[in-house]
Design an enzyme around this catalytic site. Structure first.
Site, short mmCIF file in Angstrom:
data_model
loop_
_atom_site.label_atom_id
_atom_site.label_comp_id
_atom_site.label_asym_id
_atom_site.label_seq_id
_atom_site.Cartn_x
_atom_site.Cartn_y
_atom_site.Cartn_z
N ASP A 8 -71.03 -85.70 -6.15
CA ASP A 8 -71.71 -84.40 -6.35
C ASP A 8 -70.84 -83.22 -5.93
OD1 ASP A 8 -74.15 -85.54 -7.31
OD2 ASP A 8 -74.63 -86.13 -5.26
N ASP A 9 -69.58 -83.47 -5.62
CA ASP A 9 -68.71 -82.41 -5.14
C ASP A 9 -68.46 -81.36 -6.22
OD1 ASP A 9 -66.61 -81.55 -3.00
OD2 ASP A 9 -65.53 -81.54 -4.90
N VAL A 10 -68.61 -80.09 -5.84
CA VAL A 10 -68.45 -78.98 -6.78
C VAL A 10 -67.02 -78.93 -7.34
CG1 VAL A 10 -68.49 -76.46 -7.03
CG2 VAL A 10 -70.28 -77.61 -5.73
N TRP B 282 -59.26 -82.82 -7.48
CA TRP B 282 -59.38 -81.61 -6.62
C TRP B 282 -58.13 -80.77 -6.71
CZ3 TRP B 282 -61.35 -84.15 -1.42
CH2 TRP B 282 -62.75 -84.29 -1.47
#
Length: 290
Positions: free
Chosen positions: A244-246, A286
């Site tokens: 769920d990391d933005v 990321w």
């Protein structure tokens, strides 16, 4: 001296380490890292660089311990040097999402946070805020409650100990621009560690990834995202996956040129080839944006 794996590029790792000017746990100049590595009351100021023989040279400036094994182990952990990335790169080269990031950042290791308290604090501080503000909060926290070694006119900071933070109240953290809830979470974690109820060793003794994840989520203030962040950055579980990391969602959206955010089901489908490499896949994605 540490012999480096073939799949290691110091420049790529230094670029990652210098991504924010408010980083306070080390300083980098002329491709050399200077930082304090602390174990309880033993504080060692070191400089780390890579020579032309692909070896990491560790120079002890102050506080050289009689046994340097722990320091070397910390550095190996920090740069995740004990993992063979060959299978990851083989998989990633044919993956529609990962093939560009692995070409661009080849040699990047999953930079760790070896100290459990530091990793948990960083996870809590980073909840629901942007990365830049998280770095600002960490700097305020470290410089208010941490110790430092002064050398050559500069301060080299040591992350606040859980023993010290366990003695505080949320009021003591009021000057730091974090929510009261985050202050309570960090103090609560420090008290668990100070009371002997939480440690890196006890977590690893829990065994499986799922059991360790459950143990972390039981802690007040630690949800699935923070648990997986710590499993990934501190405990080095390759299957850790903060789905769920933005940042992960935005990187996928960017790479696939989507006009909307991918759904959780779409991310799960995309991640099928990443099995057992979810943490590295996340880290490289990321890096696309941060």
């Amino acid at each position: 001296m540490i012999q480096l794996p073939e799949e290691f590029d110091m420049k790529v790792n230094l670029d990652y380490l210098q991504r924010n000017k408010n980083e306070c746990m080390y300083q980098i100049e002329n491709e050399t890292i200077t930082r304090v590595i602390a174990f309880d009351e033993i504080r060692t100021l070191v400089q780390i660089r890579v020579n032309d023989k692909h070896q990491m040279i560790v120079h002890f400036i102050e506080g050289k311990p009689s046994d340097t094994t722990k320091v070397v182990r910390y550095i190996r952990d920090w740069f995740n040097l004990d993992i063979d990335l060959t299978p990851f790169y083989k998989m990633a080269q044919t993956d529609p999402l990962l093939n560009i990031p692995v070409q661009k950042f080849y040699g990047l290791r999953l930079i760790g946070i070896p100290d459990l308290f530091e990793a948990l604090c960083w996870g809590v501080l980073g909840q629901q805020i942007n990365l830049g503000f998280a770095y600002t909060l960490k700097k305020q926290f470290v410089e208010k409650f941490g110790d430092s070694i002064e050398w050559n006119g500069k301060n080299y900071w040591i992350f606040p100990s859980f023993k010290r933070i366990a003695q505080l109240t949320p009021n003591d953290l009021a000057d730091i621009k974090m929510t009261v809830k985050k202050s309570e979470y960090i103090i609560g974690i420090a008290q668990l560690m100070s009371g002997g109820h939480l440690s890196k060793a006890t977590l690893m003794e829990a065994g499986s990834f799922k059991e360790v994840e459950k143990s972390l989520i039981k802690i007040r203030g630690i949800g699935p995202w923070t648990a997986n962040y710590v499993l990934m950055r501190c405990l080095h579980f390759p299957t850790a996956f903060p789905i769920d990391d933005v940042g992960l969602i935005n990187a996928i959206k960017t790479l696939l040129n989507m006009d909307r955010k991918p759904s959780k089901d779409e991310i799960l489908t995309l991640s099928i080839p990443w099995k057992n490499w979810e943490s590295y896949a996340t880290f490289y994605l990321w890096r696309v944006l941060y």
